[in-house]
Design an enzyme around this catalytic site. Structure first.
Site, PDB file in Angstrom:
ATOM      1  N   CYS A 164       0.820  -1.219   0.000  1.00  0.00           N
ATOM      2  CA  CYS A 164       0.000   0.000   0.000  1.00  0.00           C
ATOM      3  C   CYS A 164       0.858   1.276   0.000  1.00  0.00           C
ATOM      4  O   CYS A 164       1.429   1.609  -1.036  1.00  0.00           O
ATOM      5  CB  CYS A 164      -0.991  -0.060   1.147  1.00  0.00           C
ATOM      6  SG  CYS A 164      -2.430   0.965   0.827  1.00  0.00           S
ATOM      7  N   HIS A 183      -3.253  -5.184   1.957  1.00  0.00           N
ATOM      8  CA  HIS A 183      -2.483  -5.423   3.192  1.00  0.00           C
ATOM      9  C   HIS A 183      -2.516  -6.890   3.615  1.00  0.00           C
ATOM     10  O   HIS A 183      -3.329  -7.254   4.475  1.00  0.00           O
ATOM     11  CB  HIS A 183      -3.097  -4.607   4.330  1.00  0.00           C
ATOM     12  CG  HIS A 183      -2.931  -3.136   4.185  1.00  0.00           C
ATOM     13  ND1 HIS A 183      -1.873  -2.450   4.720  1.00  0.00           N
ATOM     14  CD2 HIS A 183      -3.703  -2.219   3.572  1.00  0.00           C
ATOM     15  CE1 HIS A 183      -1.997  -1.167   4.446  1.00  0.00           C
ATOM     16  NE2 HIS A 183      -3.099  -0.997   3.743  1.00  0.00           N
ATOM     17  N   GLU A 199      -0.603  -8.304   5.590  1.00  0.00           N
ATOM     18  CA  GLU A 199      -0.224  -8.398   7.018  1.00  0.00           C
ATOM     19  C   GLU A 199      -1.461  -8.336   7.923  1.00  0.00           C
ATOM     20  O   GLU A 199      -1.379  -8.648   9.106  1.00  0.00           O
ATOM     21  CB  GLU A 199       0.792  -7.295   7.373  1.00  0.00           C
ATOM     22  CG  GLU A 199       0.267  -5.871   7.443  1.00  0.00           C
ATOM     23  CD  GLU A 199       0.088  -5.210   6.068  1.00  0.00           C
ATOM     24  OE1 GLU A 199       0.192  -5.910   5.042  1.00  0.00           O
ATOM     25  OE2 GLU A 199      -0.181  -3.988   6.041  1.00  0.00           O
TER      26      GLU A 199
HETATM   27  N1  GLN Z   1      -3.686   6.440   1.471  1.00  0.00           N
HETATM   28  C1  GLN Z   1      -2.346   6.167   1.915  1.00  0.00           C
HETATM   29  C2  GLN Z   1      -1.339   7.004   1.124  1.00  0.00           C
HETATM   30  O1  GLN Z   1      -1.684   7.534   0.127  1.00  0.00           O
HETATM   31  C3  GLN Z   1      -2.004   4.700   1.785  1.00  0.00           C
HETATM   32  C4  GLN Z   1      -2.959   3.892   2.619  1.00  0.00           C
HETATM   33  C5  GLN Z   1      -2.396   2.648   3.205  1.00  0.00           C
HETATM   34  O2  GLN Z   1      -1.179   2.424   3.254  1.00  0.00           O
HETATM   35  N2  GLN Z   1      -3.281   1.847   3.694  1.00  0.00           N
HETATM   36  O3  GLN Z   1      -0.219   7.114   1.511  1.00  0.00           O
END
Ligand code: GLN
Length: 190
Positions: A79, A169, A171
């Site tokens: 992410c 995610h 994890e």
């Molecule tokens: N929205 C976050 C970003 O742009 C990422 C979200 C996440 O890691 N769950 O950095």
């Protein structure tokens, strides 16, 4: 036994640590450049990519990560971690590692569906419950990139040689198969 570091500046690094501890590897927290000594694989967790990027720049970790990556260290970004690896973050000039040739758009699933779960089908792994939290969308990948899973036709898990990136995610699922896949990469470069 490989040594796996988890970038621990901000975000959900403790969930990655918990998952790695179930995978029979040496685990360490990475907060400073010297914490990368002997690390064969690095996980960049989810969180706020602008915050993590700024902190990395401030303490010189960005340069050390890039150097170690050139020397063979494998990296997995989930992410926000995927955003930080990207060369192109659409509409943003925030600090990044610039190691992965993709275009990625932050928070691109819209407000109502800020967070959701989806049943994914992953190459070499099979069915996997993907947890997406304010997830980015990978809009473009380069020719050499392997797309291991897609959702609505957009890549959600990709591998470019020695970099793995997901927009979800793993994890947070009670399923260690993606972490195990990453650990395998650190042992013998797939
Ligand atoms: N929205 C976050 C970003 O742009 C990422 C979200 C996440 O890691 N769950 O950095």
């Amino acid at each position: 036994m490989p040594k796996i570091g988890v970038l621990a500046l901000q975000g959900d690094f403790s969930e990655h640590i918990k998952m790695l501890k179930k995978c029979n590897v040496n685990v360490c927290l990475v907060k400073l450049p010297e914490d990368l000594i002997d690390v064969q694989g690095l996980i960049i967790p989810g969180g706020e990519s602008t915050t993590i990027g700024n902190l990395m720049q401030r303490n010189g970790l960005n340069k050390e990560i890039t150097k170690k990556h050139k020397e063979g260290m494998i990296i997995y970004g989930s992410c926000a971690g995927a955003i930080l690896l990207a060369k192109d973050i659409i509409g943003s000039s925030q600090p990044r590692l610039n190691l992965l040739d993709i275009s990625i758009k932050r928070n691109d699933y819209g407000r109502q569906v800020d967070s959701f779960e989806a049943q994914l089908s992953i190459e070499k792994i099979g069915k996997f419950n993907g947890i997406f939290i304010r997830a980015p969308v990978i809009e473009q990948v380069s020719n050499g990139t392997k797309v291991l899973s897609r959702l609505n036709n957009n890549p959600v898990l990709i591998q470019d040689k020695n970099i793995l990136a997901s927009t979800f995610h793993p994890e947070l699922s009670n399923d260690k198969r993606i972490h195990e896949y990453f650990i395998k990469l650190t042992k013998n470069f797939l």
